[in-house]
Scaffold this motif. Structure first.
Motif, PDB file in Angstrom:
ATOM      1  N   UNK A 159      45.523  45.167  26.555  1.00 23.62           N
ATOM      2  CA  UNK A 159      45.376  46.271  27.465  1.00 23.62           C
ATOM      3  C   UNK A 159      44.111  45.891  28.385  1.00 23.62           C
ATOM      4  N   UNK A 160      43.381  44.894  28.258  1.00 23.99           N
ATOM      5  CA  UNK A 160      42.231  44.362  28.914  1.00 23.99           C
ATOM      6  C   UNK A 160      42.809  43.281  29.886  1.00 23.99           C
ATOM      7  N   UNK A 161      44.121  42.803  29.932  1.00 19.97           N
ATOM      8  CA  UNK A 161      44.520  41.921  30.534  1.00 19.97           C
ATOM      9  C   UNK A 161      45.225  42.285  32.037  1.00 19.97           C
ATOM     10  N   UNK A 162      44.941  41.319  33.119  1.00 19.89           N
ATOM     11  CA  UNK A 162      45.240  41.975  34.293  1.00 19.89           C
ATOM     12  C   UNK A 162      46.886  42.137  34.234  1.00 19.89           C
TER      13      UNK A 162
END
Length: 166
Positions: A159-162
């Motif tokens: 979820x934190x990945x670009x």
């Protein structure tokens, strides 16, 4: 376990999966290939007495890969090349394609702590919690917990990945 014809089929099916397993554990392709070759040679030498060869080669290959990393590149002894390893079927480009197909998975797994990465690599290769526990020499409840925590962490990492990375 069986005869050498059984081993040929086992090798053909499990060698690329074993290389992928080690890459999921965080080893680079060259180390994964070498350790997989060494593990396959070891299981071949004991073929008639190994009860769970798929799990056995993963345990052996992981230990051999870790030892190679510790020894460093200059001291790595190359795996003995056999007719199986020299086949076009296992050319580096095919193994690389297998790893690249799961590059997002490898990228995510690299961000896990070693214990979680190891448990998830076994899990993703289709082993049950009981089998993983037996081969990692931990309790089954520990494996369940570790896999659950790894899944939670992977979800957070994903979820934190670009967006362009996923």
């Amino acid at each position: 376990m069986g005869d050498s014809d059984d081993f040929d089929g086992f090798f053909a099916h499990h060698f690329p999966l074993l290389v992928g397993f080690l890459c999921k554990r965080g080893f680079d392709l060259e180390v994964a290939q070498d350790a997989s070759s060494e593990a396959m040679l070891s299981v071949y030498e004991q073929w008639t007495s190994v009860t769970f060869p798929a799990a056995w080669v993963r345990s052996v290959a992981a230990r051999k890969a870790a030892a190679q990393v510790v020894r460093g590149r200059d001291g790595v002894a190359r795996a003995i090349r056999s007719d199986w390893a020299c086949s076009d079927e296992f050319a580096e480009d095919k193994l690389l394609a297998l790893v690249e197909d799961s590059s997002l998975v490898v990228t995510l797994l690299e961000r896990l702590p070693e214990r979680q990465r190891s448990a998830m690599a076994w899990h993703l290769d289709g082993f049950s919690n009981a089998e993983i526990a037996r081969h990692l020499d931990v309790r089954e409840a520990t494996v369940r917990s570790t896999v659950r925590h790894a899944r939670e962490r992977l979800k957070q990492i994903y979820q934190e990945m670009p967006e362009e990375s996923t």
